[in-house]
Design a protein around this motif. Structure first.
Motif, PDB file in Angstrom:
ATOM      1  N   ALA A 328       0.836  -1.204   0.000  1.00  0.00           N
ATOM      2  CA  ALA A 328       0.000   0.000   0.000  1.00  0.00           C
ATOM      3  C   ALA A 328       0.869   1.251   0.000  1.00  0.00           C
ATOM      4  CB  ALA A 328      -0.930  -0.015   1.216  1.00  0.00           C
ATOM      5  N   GLY A 329       1.936   1.257   0.789  1.00  0.00           N
ATOM      6  CA  GLY A 329       2.826   2.414   0.809  1.00  0.00           C
ATOM      7  C   GLY A 329       3.474   2.671  -0.540  1.00  0.00           C
ATOM      8  N   LEU A 330       3.878   1.596  -1.233  1.00  0.00           N
ATOM      9  CA  LEU A 330       4.477   1.760  -2.562  1.00  0.00           C
ATOM     10  C   LEU A 330       3.473   2.341  -3.543  1.00  0.00           C
ATOM     11  CD1 LEU A 330       6.697   1.268  -4.685  1.00  0.00           C
ATOM     12  CD2 LEU A 330       5.804  -1.062  -4.930  1.00  0.00           C
ATOM     13  N   LEU A 331       2.261   1.819  -3.554  1.00  0.00           N
ATOM     14  CA  LEU A 331       1.255   2.302  -4.497  1.00  0.00           C
ATOM     15  C   LEU A 331       0.844   3.735  -4.193  1.00  0.00           C
ATOM     16  CD1 LEU A 331      -0.974  -0.896  -4.810  1.00  0.00           C
ATOM     17  CD2 LEU A 331       0.758  -0.048  -6.414  1.00  0.00           C
ATOM     18  N   ARG A 332       0.785   4.100  -2.916  1.00  0.00           N
ATOM     19  CA  ARG A 332       0.493   5.496  -2.571  1.00  0.00           C
ATOM     20  C   ARG A 332       1.586   6.416  -3.085  1.00  0.00           C
ATOM     21  NH1 ARG A 332      -0.996   4.160   3.653  1.00  0.00           N
ATOM     22  NH2 ARG A 332      -3.155   3.437   3.364  1.00  0.00           N
ATOM     23  N   ARG A 372      -3.896  -7.642  -6.541  1.00  0.00           N
ATOM     24  CA  ARG A 372      -4.437  -7.384  -7.879  1.00  0.00           C
ATOM     25  C   ARG A 372      -5.930  -7.038  -7.803  1.00  0.00           C
ATOM     26  NH1 ARG A 372      -3.517 -11.917  -9.857  1.00  0.00           N
ATOM     27  NH2 ARG A 372      -1.682 -11.562 -11.178  1.00  0.00           N
ATOM     28  N   ALA A 373      -6.667  -7.803  -7.003  1.00  0.00           N
ATOM     29  CA  ALA A 373      -8.115  -7.623  -6.966  1.00  0.00           C
ATOM     30  C   ALA A 373      -8.533  -6.387  -6.186  1.00  0.00           C
ATOM     31  CB  ALA A 373      -8.773  -8.871  -6.359  1.00  0.00           C
ATOM     32  N   VAL A 374      -7.867  -6.104  -5.068  1.00  0.00           N
ATOM     33  CA  VAL A 374      -8.330  -5.043  -4.168  1.00  0.00           C
ATOM     34  C   VAL A 374      -7.631  -3.717  -4.426  1.00  0.00           C
ATOM     35  CG1 VAL A 374      -8.552  -4.359  -1.747  1.00  0.00           C
ATOM     36  CG2 VAL A 374      -8.903  -6.751  -2.406  1.00  0.00           C
ATOM     37  N   MET A 375      -6.301  -3.743  -4.554  1.00  0.00           N
ATOM     38  CA  MET A 375      -5.541  -2.486  -4.656  1.00  0.00           C
ATOM     39  C   MET A 375      -5.283  -2.058  -6.097  1.00  0.00           C
ATOM     40  SD  MET A 375      -2.678  -2.966  -1.645  1.00  0.00           S
ATOM     41  CE  MET A 375      -3.122  -3.505   0.004  1.00  0.00           C
TER      42      MET A 375
END
Length: 810
Positions: A328-332, A372-375
């Motif tokens: 999550a931190g990487l995608l943010r 893949r499905a959620v984020m």
């Protein structure tokens, strides 16, 4: 494997780079408290073990062995934080227990490389002991110490017959357990198994039993060098038991455990080691990267997910929750909307998938599916970023400054610190402004390393200014570059001295004139002022002996480009100017005779040479040439000669006329006259088409020239409509090549002009309402351009903008 078994040392069979094995090794060592720890690795590295405890030693790192007299012959033994061997070494250092390597010495391993004709581990990114044609390669076997798969096929690919021992033993055990994925089986039985519950030796006992069964079935698999390595390990274990008693712990690939457990005589083991080839060897620690630990890099002992394994090893509790928080931190950071609710839902989905698939805990597959499905909303594009940055990772290890190194490596490290150019595993772009001293030094360093074959940086196209004072580099440090530095050490002890010696040697060994001129350009880029005189002497000698005009024409542009670097880099290019002028003079003399009696292919090649020389002369400007003439004037005289000779192919005559016209040395009326002569009925259609190709072909702006010059367009149009039908099919391919290189807008305009016919452009004869044309100028529309022109030119160009607008409206 029918030898009699006997109790002996504590044998801990592991999977190299396995966090589960690493945790289990640490638990056993804490429980058993051995008096000495023996690790699979080259014994020459025993003196380097204390460096593993230094504060500035950070894995991943690798032991590097290379032949003293042939540094390119080398091998790596990579170790990550989650490698069982690394954990064992660190435990020994922390508890004051001796640690030693027991594998076959690198002096034999590298000698085997020479016999096999293999490149070293540094050359192809493979794992240690690549010289062993069949055996596993030190701490990097493809499975728990098993022989690696020489084909490099990933699990599930290129399946071999069931009786072939080179099949990954992990795969064999996984299939026996009903799994179709060896990595998934390993995660379920080892990585997801708690440590510290019950007997810590139990997992090693179970793995030893499995490997014993495999070796009873397959023996050594005809990997004779495995038998030699195991004989050496047994001898080292005996020596340790004589010195320390029974408190001996051995950490090695699980494949070797049955062989080390078997009773064998000292005489038999020594007989296997007798007469082994050897080479003089040096060893040191070098930084390694997660990317090079991965199987995708070609490393035979590679794992699919070093970043994930590092996370499993470091996470004391709740590994799935911590991993998804990292994701999550990487995608943010990449500006994707990911909230804490996404993390919670992803954890739930991963746990549900694990339960549905009958797994004790969510593994990498379940967490990836959840991400893949959620984020990622079902997209694999951001998932690729997660794989590169986290699953594999960009980690680059560090080694202490006290680690042994060749003098060249120490000088390079000192320069890197001074210029603040830290080696990094991740690829990055570096923009340099050569007007600054620091950036200029960085540029010289990168060019010197490229000259030495150390490809740390690759030149890239700059996205900013295109001036000669700007450079852009793409940097990425790979572990094998340490081998390249060791190889380059034969040229000198400093980067400057080594690059200078290499340039001088390359100049003497160069086969062609163009290679020498390119080398002179590199010397200027790298600031090798001491090498430049030697290179220039070789260049002058080669230029004097080379009579091929094509070679001379190829060499001149690189030489002229080199002259420009003196403006920004402060390099003295006086010697280059004289050689460039002399070379240009030889080209001027040789071009006219070389342009006669050429076929179509040779004429096209010569056209490229003429264009290159023309550009070089334009860069040289009005530099004085021999005979007190001016280079530009001499070249224009050559072009006039070519344009007037009937024996010169039409494409070269047309190109010469065009170059003179562009330089303002030929009036448009004269160019139209020459075109009219060529396109007259007395000239063969094929020759006329070739002349047109040289004059307006290959996207050289010839289309716009025809658009804006009605007379030239009319001549081409009249000639084309008058080509006899029987000759038209012969000239059509050349004409298609000529006009197909134009921009689509230019082609549309030319088609429109041809449709309307000659003599109608720019006059009142244009029919009213013709799309895109009007009887006169629309001054209102022209005035509307003025604000845009002022904006483009800026405040200082306001007067110029107004002048431009006045010209348009007038």
């Amino acid at each position: 494997m029918n030898g009699e078994e006997a109790p002996g040392p504590l044998l801990l069979g592991v999977r190299h780079h396995g966090p589960g094995s690493a945790r289990a090794v640490r638990a056993v060592l804490e429980d058993a408290r051995p008096d000495v720890v023996l690790v699979e690795g080259p014994p020459e590295a025993d003196a380097l073990i204390p460096l593993a405890g230094e504060e500035d030693m950070r894995p991943p790192v690798a032991l590097l062995a290379h032949a003293v007299d042939e540094p390119g012959r080398s091998a790596f033994w990579p170790l990550a934080e989650f490698s069982p061997e690394w954990v064992a070494i660190r435990w020994a250092l922390e508890h004051g227990v001796p640690a030693r390597f027991i594998d076959l010495p690198a002096t034999h391993t590298l000698a085997w490389q020479g016999e096999d004709g293999r490149d070293g581990g540094g050359g192809d990114g493979t794992d240690p002991a690549t010289g062993s044609a069949e055996g596993d390669r030190g701490p990097g076997a493809a499975a728990p110490g098993a022989p690696d798969e020489r084909s490099g096929a990933a699990p599930g690919e290129g399946a071999r017959p069931a009786g072939d021992v080179r099949v990954d033993p992990l795969r064999v055990l996984a299939e026996a357990a009903g799994y179709d994925d060896a990595e998934r089986w390993w995660e379920d039985v080892v990585e997801h198994r708690g440590v510290g519950k019950g007997d810590p030796v139990a997992p090693f006992t179970a793995l030893e039993e499995a490997m014993t069964a495999l070796r009873e079935e397959h023996g050594s698999g005809e990997h004779e060098r495995d038998l030699v390595r195991e004989a050496h390990m047994r001898l080292r274990i005996r020596a340790a038991r004589r010195e320390f008693g029974e408190g001996v712990a051995v950490v090695c690939g699980a494949w070797h455990v049955p062989a080390l457990r078997r009773r064998a005589t000292v005489a038999a083991d020594r007989a296997l080691l007798k007469g082994l080839p050897r080479v003089r060897t040096d060893m040191t620690w070098v930084p390694w990267t997660n990317r090079r630990l991965s199987r995708a890099s070609g490393y035979g002992a590679g794992i699919d997910s070093p970043g994930w394994y590092g996370h499993l090893f470091g996470a004391r509790d709740r590994p799935v929750e911590r991993w998804l928080t990292k994701v999550a931190g990487l995608l943010r950071a990449e500006d994707r909307i990911v909230s804490s609710a996404h993390v919670i839902e992803a954890v739930r989905l991963a746990e549900t998938l694990a339960a549905m698939r009958g797994r004790p805990l969510p593994g990498l597959g379940e967490t990836t599916d959840a991400v893949r499905a959620v984020m990622c909303e079902g997209s694999d594009v951001p998932l690729t970023l997660v794989h590169d940055r986290l699953v594999v990772g960009d980690a680059l290890g560090e080694v202490p400054a006290t680690a042994p190194a060749v003098p060249l490596q120490r000088d390079l490290a000192r320069i890197q610190r001074r210029l603040r150019l830290r080696p990094e595993a991740a690829e990055r772009e570096l923009d340099l402004d050569l007007r600054g001293e620091t950036d200029a030094e960085r540029s010289r360093l990168l060019h010197r390393l490229r000259l030495l074959g150390v490809g740390w940086g690759e030149p890239a196209v700059s996205r900013g200014s295109t001036g000669t004072f700007r450079e852009t580099w793409r940097l990425r440090w790979e572990p094998e570059l340490s081998v390249r530095v060791a190889e380059a050490g034969v040229w000198g002890t400093t980067v400057l001295a080594a690059a200078t010696a290499r340039a001088e040697a390359d100049a003497v060994a160069a086969r062609g004139l163009a290679e020498v001129t390119g080398l002179a350009e590199h010397c200027l880029l790298a600031g090798l002022s001491e090498a430049l005189p030697s290179v220039m002497r070789v260049l002058a000698d080669r230029a004097a002996l080379d009579t091929d005009v094509g070679h001379l024409a190829q060499a001149l542009p690189a030489l002229v480009r080199s002259l420009r670097y003196g403006d920004v880099r402060g390099t003295d290019t006086g010697a280059l100017a004289g050689v460039a002028a002399g070379l240009a003079e030889r080209v001027f003399v040789g071009v006219p005779p070389a342009c006669t009696a050429l076929d179509a292919d040779a004429a096209e090649e010569m056209r490229g040479h003429i264009d290159a020389v023309h550009g070089a002369v334009g860069l040289l400007g009005d530099a004085p040439a021999p005979g007190h003439a001016r280079l530009r004037a001499r070249w224009q005289s050559v072009l006039r000669t070519l344009s007037a000779r009937d024996t010169v192919p039409g494409v070269l005559r047309g190109r010469s006329v065009r170059l003179l016209l562009d330089d303002g040395e030929l009036a448009r009326d004269e160019a139209a006259r020459l075109m009219g002569l060529v396109l007259s009925p007395g000239t063969s259609p094929a020759d006329a088409a070739a002349w047109i190709e040289g004059f307006v072909g290959q996207g050289s702006g010839g289309g716009l020239l025809l658009v804006h010059d009605e007379r030239l367009f009319g001549l081409v149009d009249a000639w084309l409509t008058g080509v006899p039908a029987e000759a038209f099919t012969d000239v059509l391919p050349l004409l298609r090549r000529t006009f197909s290189a134009y921009e689509p807008g230019v082609r549309r305009t030319l088609g429109e002009l041809a449709r309307r016919g000659p003599g109608t452009r720019g006059s009142t004869a244009v029919a009213p309402g013709q799309p895109g044309f009007a009887p006169g100028l629309d001054t209102a529309r022209a005035d509307a351009v003025l604000p845009v022109v002022r904006l483009l030119l800026g405040p200082d160009g306001e007067d110029e903008g107004a002048g431009a607008g006045a010209g348009v409206t007038g």
